[in-house]
Each structure stands twice: as structure tokens, then as C-alpha cells.
Design an enzyme around this catalytic site. Structure first.
Site, PDB file in Angstrom:
ATOM      1  N   LYS A  33      70.160 -35.489  74.760  1.00  8.38           N
ATOM      2  CA  LYS A  33      69.963 -34.142  75.305  1.00  8.38           C
ATOM      3  C   LYS A  33      71.301 -33.518  75.730  1.00  8.38           C
ATOM      4  O   LYS A  33      72.156 -34.232  76.258  1.00  8.38           O
ATOM      5  CB  LYS A  33      69.053 -34.305  76.530  1.00  8.38           C
ATOM      6  N   LYS A  50      68.135 -41.987  84.786  1.00  5.08           N
ATOM      7  CA  LYS A  50      69.184 -41.665  85.764  1.00  5.08           C
ATOM      8  C   LYS A  50      69.560 -42.873  86.606  1.00  5.08           C
ATOM      9  O   LYS A  50      70.718 -43.034  86.993  1.00  5.08           O
ATOM     10  CB  LYS A  50      68.745 -40.512  86.674  1.00  5.08           C
ATOM     11  N   LYS A  55      74.409 -31.534  81.766  1.00  7.62           N
ATOM     12  CA  LYS A  55      75.553 -31.269  82.655  1.00  7.62           C
ATOM     13  C   LYS A  55      76.311 -32.548  82.939  1.00  7.62           C
ATOM     14  O   LYS A  55      77.487 -32.525  83.242  1.00  7.62           O
ATOM     15  CB  LYS A  55      75.051 -30.752  84.015  1.00  7.62           C
TER      16      LYS A  55
END
Ligand code: TYM
Length: 391
Positions: free
Chosen positions: A198, A114, A201
Site C-alpha cells: 500500500k 503495525k 506515509k
């Protein structure tokens, strides 16, 4: 053994099929097993590790709660609440942050992903996010935590923190190291556009995921466009790992139809992709829509559900015999007392003043009924409840 289940989902936009198959579907199954006590949390404090628009965040909290309810989480059987309404999550997180080691957090792959290349610019919140997750779990004395595969490392960290706390303070079994509940199969649902990534969102392409709020024709379109390859559907699983997109679609089909991968392969062997995709799209449309709209639009209903759940969440934490945070705080302080008697007396003036100011601030701005303060004689620092009693 009856299980005490805790899990959380971030309210950061549309939930997708990965969230459903990896986590929410299991929340419902666990709730429906006799004897389990389930707590499901909309983790809004986790969401603010990335910048949020307050109005959109508020709406996402409602949407996530509505999706929980529409997916079959029953507020009469399970506790549903949002994290920021229970201040003990932040407070517990601070204490556990003093136990966790930098080296442990440095290994967290989700932070690395991230934060990207420029991790110096990532927020401290994003870095210590797994400690908040640990506090969530340990506060409730959870025995089992259902999550998707991507959260496995965070749960291992929770176990390490609990064990180190118990060791440091010579308090065996004081904090319970939780067991992860990760399904053997289909615990990592991949993007429809790239079987090595993956489903998420945050993927900029909406075609990469099936949102739980998508209409039937949108899902049909996304599944039709889902990446496959030029070979026919397989007869067995021998080389399936080299065909990640096909493996992912067959996995989604198996999970939603409740059958093994082997049976799905047998069902479609020799058939063409268009036939398979049509059946998959039918299954991928989880009929949440009616329930979802009912809950999302009826804010009064949602509010009342949330308020009664909140009361239950407090009862669960502060109730007799389960009062984990009140066990945690005084003992921590007491244990520190042995090493550092100064801590027991009045805090040094600036800390004392700051704590009081902090507590006033959260009382007036946060509309909460529990906070950090010193007691009447100002010789103790700790948590007090709405009745002004130290806990
Ligand atoms: P979050 O909000 O990213 O995801 C919620 C749940 O969905 C699972 N999940 C997936 N499972 C399979 N395939 C996927 N593609 C996929 N994407 C998401 C996640 O594993 C998760 O179970 N840190 C957590 C939230 C959290 C939490 C907790 C969980 C906060 N406190 C305490 C358990 C216990 C998170 O960000 O999940």
C-alpha cells in the site's frame, strides 16, 4: 435518504495520493451532494498510538487541516475539527471498549502489520485503536463512512460493536451500525516502488509515494522512477493483475482523469511508458499548493476556522435530537443499574476520589469544558457539560 457522513484522517505527516484518491476526494464529492451532513475529523488521538513529538504533531494537525481545506472541503458546508478537542471521543471509546471482545480485536490485520513481530511491545492504544474509531463514528450517528479499502475491517468491527451493544441492552437501533463507503475501483493505491504494498506515509522511501505537497518536478521525478516491467502497456485488462505496478499506475490515471480503467487502457495501448508517465505526472500534480500555503501559513485563519467548526461539532453532538452521547451514557448506566443496583449509588470511595481527581486534572490541564464527575450530591456518575449540568 440524507446521509450523515463521518470520516477521519490521522495527522501523521504528509498526506499522499492514496489518502486523496481513497478518501479525501470522496469527502469533497459527498459534501457537494445535496442533503448530506458531513463531519471530517483530524484524528489526533489516533496519531498518538505511535510516539509523537508534540511540536511536530501540532504542526501536522495544522497541515492536515490545511490539506482538507485546500482539497475542497469547505468549512461552511462540512464540520472540520480535531478529535482531542471533543472529549466524548475518549469517553465513548471506554464504554465501547467494554462491549468489544478481545477475539474481535485479535483479528485486526492492521494491528498485526503495525505491531510487527514483537506485538508484546506494541502500545495498548494501538491495539484498541479500532474501538476509538468506532466511538468517533457512533457518537455522530453516522450513516455512511467514506474510507479507503484498508479501513474496511475496522468498519466491520464498528458494526459488530454497535449491534452487540443494542443486543446486550435490548435496545434495538439505539446505536446505528454505519455503512462503509468504499469505492469499487481504486480504493487501494499502491506504492510506486512495489505494487503489492500500500502507498503509505510510513514507507521509509519518499519515492514510494506522491505527497500532496510535492512540487511538480518532484512528482515528475517520482513517476519517472516508478517501477514498471519490461512488457509494453497492455491492450486489455486480462493479465493486468499479474502486473501490479502497471495496474496501479493505470488505476491512478483512471481515478484522477475520472475515466474507467478500460478507457485508460485504450488511450495508451501501443504507446510507450515514457509518454504515459508524463501524462500521469501532469495529472498527479493536484493543484493544492497555492491554497495549501495560504491556509497553512495563515494560522489565525485556520484557528478561527477550527474554532467555529468545533462549535458546530459540539452543536452536532449535543444539539436537540442528535444528542448521541447523552443518550449513550445515562442509558448505559441505567441499564447496568438493573443488573447492578450498587452502581447507582455513590461509587466506592477510591473510585469516587479517582474520578474527581481525574476530572480536575483534565479540567486544569486539558482546558476542556466537559468531563466525568459525580453530581452535587455525589450520588451519580456521568458526563457534565460546561454549564455543570449532567448530560
Ligand atoms: P489514515 O489516516 O491511515 O488514512 C486516511 C484515509 O486514507 C485512506 N488511505 C488510502 N486509500 C487508498 N489507498 C491508500 N494507499 C491509502 N492510504 C490511506 C484510508 O483508508 C483512510 O480512509 N483509522 C483511520 C482514521 C480514522 C477514521 C475514523 C476513519 C479514525 N477514526 C472514523 C473513518 C471513520 C486511519 O488511520 O486512516
Amino acid at each position: 435518504m440524507n446521509k450523515k457522513i463521518f470520516s477521519g484522517v490521522q495527522p501523521t505527516g504528509n498526506l499522499h495520493l492514496g489518502n486523496y484518491i481513497g478518501a479525501i476526494k470522496n469527502f469533497v464529492d459527498l459534501q457537494n451532494q445535496e442533503g448530506n451532513e458531513c463531519v471530517y475529523c483530524v484524528v489526533d488521538l489516533h496519531a498518538i498510538t505511535a510516539k509523537q513529538d508534540p511540536i511536530i504533531l501540532k504542526n501536522n494537525i495544522r497541515e492536515t487541516t490545511a490539506t482538507f481545506l485546500a482539497s475542497g472541503i469547505d468549512s461552511k458546508k462540512s464540520i472540520i475539527f480535531n478529535q482531542s478537542l471533543v472529549p466524548a471521543h475518549s469517553e465513548g471509546s471506554w464504554i465501547l471498549g467494554c462491549i468489544a471482545r478481545m477475539g474481535w480485536l485479535n483479528r485486526m490485520t492492521q494491528f498485526k502489520e503495525k505491531a510487527g513481530k514483537d506485538k508484546e511491545k506494541a502500545s495498548v492504544g494501538l491495539y484498541i485503536y479500532p474501538v476509538l474509531m468506532t466511538a468517533d463514528i457512533l457518537l455522530y450517528d453516522a450513516t455512511h463512512v467514506p474510507v479507503g479499502e484498508d479501513q474496511k475491517q475496522h468498519l466491520e468491527l464498528s458494526r459488530d460493536i454497535a449491534q452487540k451493544f443494542n443486543l446486550d441492552f435490548n435496545a434495538p437501533n439505539f446505536l446505528r451500525a454505519p455503512e462503509p463507503l468504499i469505492q469499487k475501483n481504486f480504493s487501494r493505491i499502491m506504492s510506486l516502488k512495489d505494487g503489492t504494498n500500500k502507498m503509505s506515509k510510513s514507507d521509509p522511501s519518499d519515492l514510494s509515494r506522491v505527497n500532496l505537497t510535492d512540487h511538480k518536478d518532484q512528482i515528475m521525478n517520482k513517476i519517472k522512477k516508478a517501477k514498471t516491467d519490461n512488457d509494453p502497456l497492455p491492450d486489455d485488462d486480462k493479465n493486468l493483475s499479474q502486473r501490479p505496478e502497471v495496474e496501479n499506475l493505470l488505476g491512478i490515471y483512471s481515478s484522477l482523469s475520472g475515466q474507467s480503467l478500460k478507457n485508460s487502457i485504450n488511450e495508451f495501448s501501443g504507446k510507450n511508458f515514457s509518454e504515459f508517465k508524463e501524462k500521469l505526472a501532469d495529472l498527479g500534480y493536484i493543484d493544492l499548493e497555492d491554497d495549501y500555503c495560504k491556509h497553512a501559513e495563515n494560522s489565525f485563519d485556520l484557528e478561527s476556522i477550527r474554532n467555529s467548526s468545533l462549535k458546530l461539532a459540539y452543536d452536532s453532538m449535543f444539539g436537540a435530537g442528535k444528542n448521541v452521547i447523552s443518550r449513550l451514557l445515562p442509558e448505559t448506566i441505567q441499564i447496568h443499574d438493573d443488573d447492578n443496583p450498587g452502581f447507582h449509588g455513590q461509587a466506592p470511595e477510591p473510585i469516587h476520589r479517582n474520578l474527581l481527581e481525574f476530572s480536575e486534572l483534565i479540567k486544569t490541564n486539558g482546558n476542556i469544558d466537559c468531563g466525568l464527575a459525580t453530581d452535587g450530591d455525589a450520588d451519580r456518575i456521568g458526563l457534565y457539560n460546561s454549564r455543570g449540568e449532567f448530560i
